[in-house]
Structures are given as structure tokens and as C-alpha cells.
Design an enzyme around this catalytic site. Structure first.
Site, PDB file in Angstrom:
ATOM      1  CG  ASP A 144      -1.825   1.198   1.311  1.00  0.00           C
ATOM      2  OD1 ASP A 144      -1.793   2.022   0.369  1.00  0.00           O
ATOM      3  OD2 ASP A 144      -2.553   1.320   2.303  1.00  0.00           O
ATOM      4  CD  GLU A 171      35.910  11.115   3.624  1.00  0.00           C
ATOM      5  OE1 GLU A 171      35.942  11.854   4.635  1.00  0.00           O
ATOM      6  OE2 GLU A 171      36.634  11.293   2.621  1.00  0.00           O
ATOM      7  CD  GLU A 224      32.389  12.992  10.244  1.00  0.00           C
ATOM      8  OE1 GLU A 224      33.574  13.262   9.968  1.00  0.00           O
ATOM      9  OE2 GLU A 224      31.556  13.856  10.575  1.00  0.00           O
ATOM     10  CD  GLU A 276      35.856  12.391  12.390  1.00  0.00           C
ATOM     11  OE1 GLU A 276      36.138  13.435  13.024  1.00  0.00           O
ATOM     12  OE2 GLU A 276      36.331  12.153  11.264  1.00  0.00           O
ATOM     13  CD  GLU A 326      35.314   9.593   8.529  1.00  0.00           C
ATOM     14  OE1 GLU A 326      35.180  10.704   9.094  1.00  0.00           O
ATOM     15  OE2 GLU A 326      36.064   9.407   7.562  1.00  0.00           O
ATOM     16  CG  HIS A 335      33.342  14.870   4.170  1.00  0.00           C
ATOM     17  ND1 HIS A 335      34.542  14.902   4.832  1.00  0.00           N
ATOM     18  CD2 HIS A 335      32.561  15.785   4.791  1.00  0.00           C
ATOM     19  CE1 HIS A 335      34.494  15.784   5.800  1.00  0.00           C
ATOM     20  NE2 HIS A 335      33.298  16.337   5.807  1.00  0.00           N
ATOM     21  NE  ARG A 341      42.007  17.440   5.816  1.00  0.00           N
ATOM     22  CZ  ARG A 341      41.606  16.224   5.469  1.00  0.00           C
ATOM     23  NH1 ARG A 341      40.322  15.938   5.452  1.00  0.00           N
ATOM     24  NH2 ARG A 341      42.483  15.294   5.140  1.00  0.00           N
ATOM     25  CD  GLU A 360      36.517  15.349   1.189  1.00  0.00           C
ATOM     26  OE1 GLU A 360      36.203  14.794   2.258  1.00  0.00           O
ATOM     27  OE2 GLU A 360      37.620  15.910   1.009  1.00  0.00           O
ATOM     28  NE  ARG A 415      35.833  19.634   4.021  1.00  0.00           N
ATOM     29  CZ  ARG A 415      36.388  18.739   4.845  1.00  0.00           C
ATOM     30  NH1 ARG A 415      36.856  17.593   4.354  1.00  0.00           N
ATOM     31  NH2 ARG A 415      36.470  18.980   6.137  1.00  0.00           N
TER      32      ARG A 415
END
Length: 443
Positions: free
Chosen positions: A53, A131, A133, A188, A195, A244, A315, A332, A334
């Protein structure tokens, strides 16, 4: 990659003494759902005759058009390692179909498959490595999750500082038993934060793997008396959890993002992909960061990106180019967090990158300074914009994007807006303890 036939499934079910089969699918908001059947119904399942359903699933269809079918993807057949070894439990991840035999346009897995087909038509295979976490918190006496933890572990800490070490080890072993290639696992930055990274796969396999990963992590955590949460920011004053997304395109067996003659080792296609992401990221954010709580993570000071920029060395920007070239060249992103629906997140990421390629977009200059330490004027001079600061702002960007409407399709687009607008309005009408503490006494 597995390539199962119906005959293979029938043989495996008999040889492995499987008694229950869960037919799993994902709703619009990234919640895993399932219909459970016994193996007496296996032939019916394999012939795509299992009905459910759809009106009972949030974001699917109205009650007057509720009947829908689950078509199992045979290659996703997996036996749960944590269930009994006699009378085992297995699963399929399924696609959702209408009664007329057409794919349901609001099925997130179908939305991703449609964008992957667009990439394939251009000659590309989409590779993704996430990645993920998460936090491991104590469970209260009533069995309900808390935000309490006995540990004070930090980045890369080990036991006894890392109180989740044993649980995380069992998670990794369980995932490997289910066919994952786990590349790394570690504590982490925040206490109780962890992670686990697994090897990149094609886009559809990765989205399926993220859903399986969440289910396995939660299950193993509960066996250790803990609760695993993928909530982006469960505690104030510490880092939130991100997811990420590392992406690359392959064409004719070669990594399309690599160019040995470029100063940064990036191809024109890579630059165009980055430009597409940066152009569309304001409207994508309602998908990649789908909760009110998501925006408590996207603030300065906690390593999460806030500004729309890219870099090959630091970063702090939204997009970075990790070390490693040739086959390892990747982009990447982030900003996404683990509350996102992975099928929709990968669909909008890929679609944005492909739009950059098709329109030959050019990204702004890369920023190699720490953006968090810049003044507002410095950022303005460099043309660095902010990500949306709240779910409300993100929904404005999303709602005004014809591109997002095209990627998701009208059904998913308007259904998503309606539900998330209701969530935002409900949040805005709440009075928090912070407000009481701040204002009640002095105003």
C-alpha cells in the site's frame, strides 16, 4: 559486483536455510522501509508480484492510487549476519513500480537511476566513496536513546578512551561479512563520534550501501547497549556529523578527472564538474542537508563548510581535491550530512556536475587560504558566497530552481517541498529552553 539470477537466489535460499525475506525500499526522506515475507512467497517475489500500500508511505501516493509493486534487485540479495543461523533472514533492495508496470516516479532509487542513465548516455560511469560519521550514545533505563556518553575520546583515540571501539570493530566485521570493502574506521573529533569509510563503487551501489550501512551500524550498536544516531548535530558545542561525498567519472576505463599536464592534475571535465556543483549547491542543499538540525552543523568553528569555494590543499572550503591523482583523482563535496536520502543526494550531485560539463562551466579560482580566518570583506572581494544558513533559506533556493525540479521530477519535487515546509513551520513555532533562559527573566 554480484550478478545473481533467479536460479542463483532459489539455490542460495535453500542452501543457506533462509526462512524470511525482507523487501526493502526507501521513502522520500531517506527512511528505510520493508515488507517481510516467508520463503514460501519467494517465487511471487522473484516474479515482481509483491504488492504493498503506497499510500501508507509518506511522500508516495494518495489513497485512491495506493497499490504499488516491489521489484527486487537480485544483485542486492544479502543474508543478515546478526539474525539466527537456523531460519536465516535475507533482504532485497527493491524498486517501486505502479500497477501499469511503469517505474514510480517518486521512488528515490528510480530518480538516481535516471540521472545515472544520463551520465551513461554521455559515456560516463559515476564512482562514489562516502565518509559516514555517526555518534554512539548510551541507552536510558527505559530503553530510549539519550545523548549521554561515558567517554571523552577524540580524533583517532583508542580504548579505553574510545568506549565505542568494540562496537565499531563488530560493525566493520559485520559490514565485511555483507560484502563491504571497509577502507578505514576510527574515532572522530567529538566524544562518542565515529567514522567508517568504505571503498568507492558505482553510484547506485553506493546509495544502496549507505542504506545498508546505517541499518547494520544501528543494529550492532543496539547489541552493545548503545544507540547509533546519524543526526547531524545531536549536541551543541562539539563537531557535528558529516557525510563527505568523494566523486569521480570514468570514461573508456580512464579517470575523466585526471590530466597529467595540468598544474593541479585536473582535467577540463573535472573543472567543469566542480563548476556545476558550485553553481547548483545552494539549491541542492535542501536535499544534502535535509533537517532543521542540519544547519546547526553548518556553522563556523566546527570544521563543517559554510562558504562556497574550492581548494586543492585545505579543508575549509565546500569542495576539496584530496591527495592522489591518476585513478585516485576525485572531487570531495564536504557539505552533505548523513541524514540525507543517499539516492537523492547522489542524483543532485551527479546532475549538477553533468550540467557543468554540458554547459562547459568554469569554476572560480581555487582558494588555498583558511576561509574561516578571512574577514567578510575578504570573502566578498573573492566572490565567496555562503551556503544557506537554515532549512528555510535552503527551501527558498530549492523551490526557485527549475533545475532541481527537472532532476527530481514534479512529483518528488513538490512532495518534498510540502513536507519540508511543514517541518520548518513547525520548528519556527516552537519555544526552546534557550529562549526561556535568555529572555524570560529580563524581558
Amino acid at each position: 559486483m554480484k550478478h545473481y539470477t533467479k536460479k542463483d537466489i532459489l539455490r542460495l535460499v535453500e542452501e543457506e536455510d533462509v526462512e524470511f525475506i525482507r523487501l526493502q525500499f526507501t521513502d522520500m526522506y531517506g527512511n528505510l522501509k520493508n515488507v517481510a515475507v516467508t520463503t514460501s512467497q519467494l517465487e511471487k517475489v522473484l516474479n515482481n508480484k509483491c504488492m504493498f500500500d503506497g499510500s501508507a508511505i509518506e511522500g508516495f501516493v494518495r489513497i485512491e492510487e495506493s497499490d504499488m509493486y516491489l521489484h527486487p534487485d537480485l544483485n542486492t540479495f544479502e543474508i543478515f549476519p546478526w539474525r539466527p543461523q537456523q531460519g536465516k533472514v535475507a533482504r532485497f533492495i527493491c524498486d517501486v513500480y505502479r500497477t501499469d508496470g511503469t517505474p514510480f516516479e517518486g521512488d528515490p532509487r528510480y530518480i538516481l537511476k535516471r540521472v545515472l542513465q544520463e551520465a551513461k548516455d554521455l559515456g560516463y560511469t559515476f564512482h562514489v566513496g562516502p565518509e559516514c560519521e555517526f555518534f554512539l550514545f548510551d541507552v536510558g533505563e527505559n530503553g530510549l536513546p539519550t545523548t549521554k556518553t561515558r567517554e571523552k575520546g577524540g580524533y583517532f583515540d583508542v580504548g579505553p578512551m574510545d568506549a565505542g571501539e568494540n562496537a565499531r570493530r563488530e560493525m566493520v566485521l559485520t559490514l565485511e561479512e555483507m560484502g563491504f570493502e571497509v577502507e578505514a574506521s576510527h574515532h572522530e573529533v567529538a566524544p562518542a563520534q565515529h567514522e567508517i569509510d568504505f571503498h568507492y563503487e558505482d553510484g547506485l551501489t553506493t546509495a544502496d550501501n549507505i542504506m545498508t550501512f546505517k541499518m547494520a551500524v544501528r543494529t550492532v550498536a543496539r547489541r552493545h547497549g548503545m544507540h547509533a544516531t546519524f543526526m547531524p548535530k545531536p549536541k551543541s558545542g562539539v563537531n557535528g556529523s558529516g557525510m563527505h561525498i568523494n566523486m569521480s567519472l570514468e570514461k573508456d576505463g580512464e579517470n575523466s578527472f585526471y590530466d597529467p599536464n595540468d598544474k593541479l592534475g585536473l582535467s577540463e571535465v573535472a573543472y567543469q564538474f566542480i563548476a556545476g556543483l558550485m553553481h547548483h549547491v545552494p539549491s541542492m542543499t535542501a536535499i544534502t542537508n535535509p533537517l532543521v538540525n542540519s544547519y546547526k552543523r553548518l556553522v563556523p568553528g566546527y570544521e563543517a563548510p559554510v562558504y562556497i569555494a574550492w581548494s586543492s590543499v585545505n579543508r575549509s572550503p565546500l569542495i576539496r581535491i584530496p591527495d592522489g591523482r591518476e585513478d585516485s583523482t576525485r572531487v570531495e563535496l564536504r557539505s552533505p550530512d548523513p541524514a540525507t536520502n543517499p539516492y537523492l543526494a547522489l542524483a543532485v550531485c551527479l546532475a549538477a556536475g553533468l550540467d557543468g560539463i554540458k554547459k562547459k562551466m568554469t569554476p572560480p579560482a581555487h582558494v588555498d587560504k583558511n576561509i574561516f580566518s578571512m574577514s567578510e570583506q575578504d570573502r566578498l572581494d573573492l566572490g565567496i558566497r555562503n551556503l544557506p544558513g537554515s532549512l528555510g533559506e535552503a527551501l527558498e533556493e530549492f523551490e526557485n530552481s527549475e533545475f532541481m525540479k527537472e532532476v527530481l521530477g514534479s512529483h518528488a519535487f513538490y512532495t518534498y517541498i510540502k513536507a519540508k515546509r511543514a517541518e520548518w513551520i513547525q520548528y519556527r513555532t516552537q519555544v526552546s529552553e534557550w529562549e526561556i533562559d535568555q529572555y524570560l527573566n529580563r524581558i
